[in-house]
Design an enzyme around this catalytic site. Structure first.
Site, PDB file in Angstrom:
ATOM      1  N   TYR A   1       0.855  -1.189   0.000  1.00 28.68           N
ATOM      2  CA  TYR A   1       0.000   0.000   0.000  1.00 28.68           C
ATOM      3  C   TYR A   1       0.885   1.231   0.000  1.00 28.68           C
ATOM      4  O   TYR A   1       1.883   1.290   0.709  1.00 28.68           O
ATOM      5  CB  TYR A   1      -0.894   0.007   1.248  1.00 28.68           C
ATOM      6  CG  TYR A   1      -1.752   1.247   1.385  1.00 28.68           C
ATOM      7  CD1 TYR A   1      -2.815   1.482   0.510  1.00 28.68           C
ATOM      8  CD2 TYR A   1      -1.514   2.179   2.389  1.00 28.68           C
ATOM      9  CE1 TYR A   1      -3.615   2.622   0.636  1.00 28.68           C
ATOM     10  CE2 TYR A   1      -2.319   3.324   2.523  1.00 28.68           C
ATOM     11  CZ  TYR A   1      -3.360   3.532   1.643  1.00 28.68           C
ATOM     12  OH  TYR A   1      -4.147   4.655   1.771  1.00 28.68           O
TER      13      TYR A   1
ATOM     14  N   ASP B   1       9.178   2.756  -0.217  1.00 30.37           N
ATOM     15  CA  ASP B   1       8.159   3.475   0.540  1.00 30.37           C
ATOM     16  C   ASP B   1       8.288   3.032   1.994  1.00 30.37           C
ATOM     17  O   ASP B   1       7.830   1.958   2.374  1.00 30.37           O
ATOM     18  CB  ASP B   1       6.775   3.178  -0.031  1.00 30.37           C
ATOM     19  CG  ASP B   1       5.661   3.899   0.740  1.00 30.37           C
ATOM     20  OD1 ASP B   1       5.988   4.621   1.713  1.00 30.37           O
ATOM     21  OD2 ASP B   1       4.482   3.730   0.379  1.00 30.37           O
TER      22      ASP B   1
ATOM     23  N   LYS C   1       4.190   8.859   8.953  1.00 28.76           N
ATOM     24  CA  LYS C   1       3.917   8.269  10.272  1.00 28.76           C
ATOM     25  C   LYS C   1       4.911   8.716  11.350  1.00 28.76           C
ATOM     26  O   LYS C   1       4.772   9.818  11.861  1.00 28.76           O
ATOM     27  CB  LYS C   1       3.789   6.748  10.136  1.00 28.76           C
ATOM     28  CG  LYS C   1       2.647   6.406   9.169  1.00 28.76           C
ATOM     29  CD  LYS C   1       2.158   4.981   9.184  1.00 28.76           C
ATOM     30  CE  LYS C   1       0.858   4.877   8.413  1.00 28.76           C
ATOM     31  NZ  LYS C   1       0.933   4.269   7.104  1.00 28.76           N
TER      32      LYS C   1
HETATM   33  C1  LIG Z   1       0.316   4.808   5.755  1.00 31.11           C
HETATM   34  C2  LIG Z   1       1.063   4.579   4.499  1.00 31.11           C
HETATM   35  C3  LIG Z   1       0.998   5.459   3.407  1.00 31.11           C
HETATM   36  C4  LIG Z   1       0.044   6.611   3.383  1.00 31.11           C
HETATM   37  O1  LIG Z   1       0.314   7.550   4.373  1.00 31.11           O
HETATM   38  P1  LIG Z   1      -0.882   8.565   4.809  1.00 31.11           P
HETATM   39  O2  LIG Z   1      -0.206   9.466   5.788  1.00 31.11           O
HETATM   40  O3  LIG Z   1      -1.953   7.714   5.376  1.00 31.11           O
HETATM   41  O4  LIG Z   1      -1.307   9.270   3.583  1.00 31.11           O
HETATM   42  C5  LIG Z   1       1.826   5.254   2.334  1.00 31.11           C
HETATM   43  N1  LIG Z   1       2.676   4.208   2.302  1.00 31.11           N
HETATM   44  C6  LIG Z   1       2.762   3.335   3.317  1.00 31.11           C
HETATM   45  C7  LIG Z   1       3.753   2.226   3.240  1.00 31.11           C
HETATM   46  C8  LIG Z   1       1.951   3.478   4.433  1.00 31.11           C
HETATM   47  O5  LIG Z   1       2.010   2.575   5.415  1.00 31.11           O
END
Ligand SMILES: *Cc1c(COP(=O)(O)O)cnc(C)c1O
Length: 456
Positions: free
Chosen positions: A168, A263, A291
């Site tokens: 994701y 990511d 995060k």
């Molecule tokens: C949470 C997450 C996102 C998105 O971040 P948001 O702050 O919710 O937009 C993107 N990539 C990864 C791997 C994530 O865990």
């Protein structure tokens, strides 16, 4: 509790029964708030997973958090293993974070002009992370990924992105794409509203499958701008990859002039200060964080070499901006949190604590022959109802087993333990979880597993 709601809480009559099942916690106030919220927000929430659609009952409305604990509107107290989905590696309401935020807030909340705080947070990152020379702060993980994808395309002058099923990357259009049928496929959109033509620029393959990646590079020679991966995929269960596979991606990207994009919105500052890149010692070309980096406030970031970042506006032709980017209050929270993470032994202690916790749970389940495995890395863990020794691909996760998670979730809430409301989500341990918290949580988990497997 009123009966109509109680009925709703119990799902489709699929109730765990037996002598050790605890009565449901009261959710009257949460339920009333939820009813009201539904009149304002789609599904009553501002992010879909919060709606408790795959577990029992209405969502709990949280009133406060402190250390490892959260309290809901009905006054129920829980040991929290969701940690706001990962950011709260120091636990809730950490005094250092709170104090820094309050100090900075005395001077106003936003200027839309540079502040020294941005330099301070950037310096903490760049000085302690050999994978990044320059970066840009944005306001969410999604925004970081979206911007970095544009940079990768602008820098390579190519359009296609290769992603992996089960990773994701936020809700940017180009990545709301899932695999079609076949080894190498153009994606199919996984959300309404994403143009087919966008999905056509995204190639989706399974994780842990070298042949699929090789075939994609053969088929789309000189067209792939970036290979994007969660190096520690943690949004579809915890699909731990082998270092050798990540190194394979590194090599094939280098060979093809494609950027390797990690990511690290979850794994960054989680498995170590340098995230998964540092953990596996595999060097990506572009990294995104989110995060943890914001200490619980909205911050994301993308970074790379000075050369690649030189393509970002105003130095280069790739446009990206933000009214609240580098917001001083958010920077303050990030500075306070990352400073704590840099204390010597921080990760060693946290990871050891997690290992002891997850080992004990695994031993309990194994001794009873439960179809249950705890996957873990750093301070991330995932409960899988499986006998498989490893799960590395999304299609290896047994969807039917999520029914067991649903029961587990309810039993845990009734015993004062809060997990994210989906069996596909991982749990997080924070430095605020004490030995006593983890002992209590273990006992609750043992009892709940007994109910799930034995219905007693
Ligand atoms: C949470 C997450 C996102 C998105 O971040 P948001 O702050 O919710 O937009 C993107 N990539 C990864 C791997 C994530 O865990």
């Amino acid at each position: 509790m009123f009966d109509s709601l109680k009925k709703k809480f119990s799902g489709d009559g699929d109730e765990p029964v037996g002598t050790t099942t605890k009565p449901d916690i009261s959710r009257e106030k949460s339920a009333a708030l939820y009813e009201k919220a539904k009149t304002y927000f789609p599904g009553g929430v501002n992010s879909p997973v919060r709606a408790f659609k795959s577990v029992y009952g209405t969502p709990l409305f949280i009133e406060k958090g402190d250390g490892s604990a959260i309290w809901d509107a009905d006054g129920n107290q829980f040991i929290d293993f969701c940690g706001s989905w990962g950011p709260l590696i120091l636990g809730h309401n950490h005094p250092k974070v709170r104090e820094k935020v309050m100090e900075v807030m005395q001077n106003g909340t936003s200027f839309g002009a540079p502040t020294a705080l941005e330099n301070e947070l950037a310096e903490l990152i760049v000085k302690n992370n050999k994978f990044i020379q320059k970066l840009r702060f944005v306001s969410s993980g999604t925004e970081a990924v979206m911007s970095a994808i544009r940079l990768a395309r602008g820098y390579t002058k190519r359009d296609k992105i290769l992603k992996f099923e089960g990773c994701y990357h936020g809700h940017t259009d180009a990545l709301l794409v899932k695999a079609g049928s076949g080894l190498v496929t153009f994606g199919e959109t996984s959300s309404a509203g994403v143009p087919k033509s966008f999905a056509d620029e995204t190639i989706v393959v399974a994780l842990n499958d070298k042949a699929a990646v090789e075939e994609a590079f053969a088929e789309f020679k000189d067209q792939i701008a970036a290979v994007i991966i969660e190096p520690i995929p943690a949004n579809n269960g915890l699909l731990l990859q082998e270092k050798e596979y990540l190194q394979f991606l590194r090599d094939i990207c280098t060979k093809n002039g494609t950027l390797l994009f990690f990511d690290e919105v979850i794994s960054g500052f989680r498995v170590g200060f340098e995230g998964a890149a540092g953990y596996y010692q595999v060097k990506p070309d572009i990294i995104t964080y989110g995060k943890i980096i914001g200490g619980g406030l909205p911050v994301g970031c993308y970074g790379s070499s000075a050369e690649i970042m030189g393509n970002v506006s105003p130095d280069g032709p790739v446009y990206q901006g933000g009214t609240l980017s580098g917001n001083p209050v958010a920077m303050a929270a990030g500075i306070a949190q990352l400073t704590e993470l840099l204390r010597s032994g921080f990760y060693k202690d946290l990871n050891k604590k997690t290992e002891e916790f997850t080992d004990a749970i695994q031993r309990f389940a194994t001794a009873r022959n439960y179809t249950f495995k705890v996957f873990t890395i750093g301070s991330i863990f995932w409960f899988a109802f499986t006998n498989k020794e490893s799960i590395r691909r999304a299609d290896e996760v047994d969807a039917a087993s999520m029914d067991k998670f649903k029961k587990l979730h309810r039993e845990l809430l009734n015993r004062g333990v809060y997990f994210g409301p989906s069996g596909y989500e991982v749990g997080f341990i924070s430095s605020a979880h004490t030995k006593i918290d983890l002992e209590k949580a273990k006992r609750a988990i043992f009892e709940s597993l007994e109910v799930v497997f034995n219905g007693k």
